[in-house]
Write a protein that holds these residues in place. Structure first.
Motif, PDB file in Angstrom:
ATOM      1  N   MET A  36       7.806  12.015  -4.221  1.00 52.45           N
ATOM      2  CA  MET A  36       6.576  11.251  -4.013  1.00 52.45           C
ATOM      3  C   MET A  36       6.458  10.877  -2.536  1.00 52.45           C
ATOM      4  O   MET A  36       7.307  10.166  -1.996  1.00 52.45           O
ATOM      5  N   ARG A  37       5.417  11.353  -1.900  1.00 51.87           N
ATOM      6  CA  ARG A  37       5.191  11.044  -0.484  1.00 51.87           C
ATOM      7  C   ARG A  37       4.042  10.054  -0.341  1.00 51.87           C
ATOM      8  O   ARG A  37       3.130  10.029  -1.158  1.00 51.87           O
ATOM      9  N   GLN A  46       3.741  -0.294   0.133  1.00 50.38           N
ATOM     10  CA  GLN A  46       4.117   0.763  -0.794  1.00 50.38           C
ATOM     11  C   GLN A  46       5.423   0.357  -1.475  1.00 50.38           C
ATOM     12  O   GLN A  46       6.090  -0.583  -1.068  1.00 50.38           O
ATOM     13  N   GLN A  47       5.754   1.060  -2.551  1.00 58.07           N
ATOM     14  CA  GLN A  47       6.983   0.800  -3.309  1.00 58.07           C
ATOM     15  C   GLN A  47       7.032  -0.651  -3.800  1.00 58.07           C
ATOM     16  O   GLN A  47       8.080  -1.300  -3.789  1.00 58.07           O
ATOM     17  N   VAL A  48       5.905  -1.164  -4.246  1.00 63.00           N
ATOM     18  CA  VAL A  48       5.809  -2.560  -4.671  1.00 63.00           C
ATOM     19  C   VAL A  48       6.493  -2.738  -6.022  1.00 63.00           C
ATOM     20  O   VAL A  48       6.266  -1.960  -6.952  1.00 63.00           O
ATOM     21  N   HIS A  49       7.353  -3.734  -6.119  1.00 64.55           N
ATOM     22  CA  HIS A  49       7.930  -4.093  -7.416  1.00 64.55           C
ATOM     23  C   HIS A  49       8.174  -5.594  -7.463  1.00 64.55           C
ATOM     24  O   HIS A  49       8.271  -6.261  -6.427  1.00 64.55           O
ATOM     25  N   ILE A  50       8.258  -6.122  -8.681  1.00 61.74           N
ATOM     26  CA  ILE A  50       8.372  -7.565  -8.863  1.00 61.74           C
ATOM     27  C   ILE A  50       9.569  -7.880  -9.754  1.00 61.74           C
ATOM     28  O   ILE A  50      10.010  -7.051 -10.556  1.00 61.74           O
ATOM     29  N   ASP A 185      12.816   5.998  -1.170  1.00 62.79           N
ATOM     30  CA  ASP A 185      11.387   5.768  -0.949  1.00 62.79           C
ATOM     31  C   ASP A 185      10.555   6.472  -2.017  1.00 62.79           C
ATOM     32  O   ASP A 185       9.596   5.911  -2.550  1.00 62.79           O
ATOM     33  N   SER A 186      10.931   7.699  -2.331  1.00 63.06           N
ATOM     34  CA  SER A 186      10.211   8.460  -3.350  1.00 63.06           C
ATOM     35  C   SER A 186      10.280   7.765  -4.707  1.00 63.06           C
ATOM     36  O   SER A 186       9.277   7.667  -5.432  1.00 63.06           O
ATOM     37  N   PHE A 187      11.463   7.258  -5.053  1.00 58.20           N
ATOM     38  CA  PHE A 187      11.622   6.545  -6.323  1.00 58.20           C
ATOM     39  C   PHE A 187      10.740   5.301  -6.364  1.00 58.20           C
ATOM     40  O   PHE A 187      10.083   5.018  -7.378  1.00 58.20           O
TER      41      PHE A 187
END
Length: 443
Positions: A36-37, A46-50, A185-187
């Protein structure tokens, strides 16, 4: 009556073989890695998680390639209306020739339970939303281990996202980057649609270690600790590798253990675990769930005995605290055991479930041993990709189901009702548990 002709017998057996082949499940091979680019401008999140922090706060984590982006989250209950804000901190790390983007961590709250909030990160007008967990039972967990980032991972995530849930629990092995840092980053980009909308609570696996013994400046778990910060400090832990938290108004206590942190009786993790479990009041907290990576019970040929030392060192603590369920990963298959303690069926021990089948690039662990010493304790196993659902309905009962996702739909292959040990008078899971701080350490 005349005997059937040879031709008739041949036709009969051909039809029998075709019937068996049609009903027998054909296990799929591994699928290719998804890279995933990012197509976003450098300043955009980007790569937002909570992740949950305490009873009514949430940590928002994201990465921006622009080092000048603010560690700022604006949020509110109405779409596009951000009437509250919070600031936090940011960090970076280096791994050989790789330099991470700026990793932001911002804690927001207090938040109302079971409520949808809209938010944006870094002052950039990319809108996200999440729902907070409920303040009381019922609560539903999605459980998936050894995710990786293959086409099977994508299938797992799609099946998880197809049904509502309150929180995802992941017992280790996230990205399978294995020192290839761009895969982290892709993950992050792959899981963002889910991980930005519901809290993801994770622990580490062996693929998160990423250490080089000959290079002292590459600390183990550096990538994991920088990117996936969990509420360890809030639970009295000194390490991001093990921690605990409460959900559903304290009705469920979740403990994340570190299979690859020190766990002997003199270790910080052991001492922390004694204190953490000892403070649980089962009158207020009828459910205790534990997650770790290397399973303590396993009839698969893969990773045999790798969790044994930790089991010998700490299993008695979980048993004395009357832990209800232990989830593990590592073995790329699904397996559910009876309630067990010290390699024997025990009605006061935890239910052990291995769920390391999220979609990793290494494929499935197909070889279950029928003559394994724990075979009589194993109630169901299957080497297929999938995920689990644990719905804790009330103080006494929870429903567990395992969903195979190799099919076009997530097929339920295993399900069981689980009764809390706090509801069992025979097991004596009463109020605050007294644990043996200097328990037998068989290492």
């Amino acid at each position: 009556m005349a005997n059937p002709s040879p031709l008739a017998l041949i036709v009969f057996f051909l039809l029998l073989i075709l019937t068996i082949s049609a009903t027998e499940y054909s296990r799929p091979p591994p699928k290719k890695i998804i890279a995933m680019r990012s197509s976003k401008p450098e300043s955009h999140p980007q790569q937002v998680h909570i992740s949950v922090v305490g009873a009514d706060h949430m940590r928002i984590t994201w990465i921006a390639d622009d080092k000048h982006t603010q560690s700022l989250v604006e949020y509110g209950r109405a779409s596009g209306v951000y009437d509250k804000s919070a600031t936090g901190e940011h960090t970076t790390y280096r791994y050989f020739f790789y330099n991470s983007g700026t990793i932001h961590h911002v804690k927001i709250g207090p938040l109302d339970p079971d409520t949808v909030y809209y938010y944006r990160c870094g002052g950039i007008d990319d809108m996200y939303s999440f729902k907070t967990p409920p303040a009381s039972l019922p609560i539903e967990f999605a459980v998936a281990g050894d995710l990786g980032q293959t086409e099977w991972t994508s299938s797992t995530l799609n099946h998880i996202n197809a049904s509502n849930y309150d929180m995802l629990l992941l017992p280790g092995d996230l990205s399978y980057a294995d020192t290839n840092q761009p895969l982290w980053d892709s993950f992050g980009r792959l899981v963002e649609p889910l991980a930005s909308a519901r809290p993801w609570m994770v622990t580490q696996g062996n693929h998160e270690i990423e250490a080089f013994p000959i290079f002292d400046w590459f600390h183990p778990f550096a990538s994991y600790n920088h990117r996936w910060r969990m509420p360890y400090e809030e639970s009295g832990s000194s390490s991001n590798l093990y921690y605990s938290f409460d959900v559903a108004g304290g009705a469920v206590h979740v403990v994340m253990l570190g299979s690859y942190a020190e766990f002997g009786s003199d270790s910080d993790q052991y001492k922390w675990l004694v204190k953490d479990l000892g403070e649980v009041d089962r009158e207020k907290t009828p459910w205790i769930i534990v997650l770790l990576h290397a399973p303590w019970y396993n009839t698969n040929a893969a990773h045999q005995g790798e969790g044994e030392n930790m089991r010998r060192a700490t299993e008695h603590l979980l048993y004395e605290a009357r832990v209800d369920i232990v989830f593990a990963g590592h073995v790329h298959a699904y397996e559910r055991f009876k309630r067990v303690y010290d390699n024997k069926a025990n009605s006061c021990g935890p239910v052990h479930i291995t769920i390391g089948d999220g979609g990793n690039r290494e494929g499935l662990a197909l070889d279950f041993k029928k003559d394994h010493k724990s075979a009589s304790l194993s109630l169901f196993h299957e080497a297929s990709f999938g995920h689990g659902r644990l719905k804790v309905l009330n103080r006494t009962h929870a429903h567990w189901s395992w969903h195979r996702n190799d099919d076009s739909e997530a097929t339920v292959r295993d399900k069981v009702w689980i009764e809390s040990l706090s509801a069992s008078g025979a097991c004596g899971a009463g109020q605050t548990t007294e644990l043996s701080a200097s328990g037998k350490d068989e290492l």
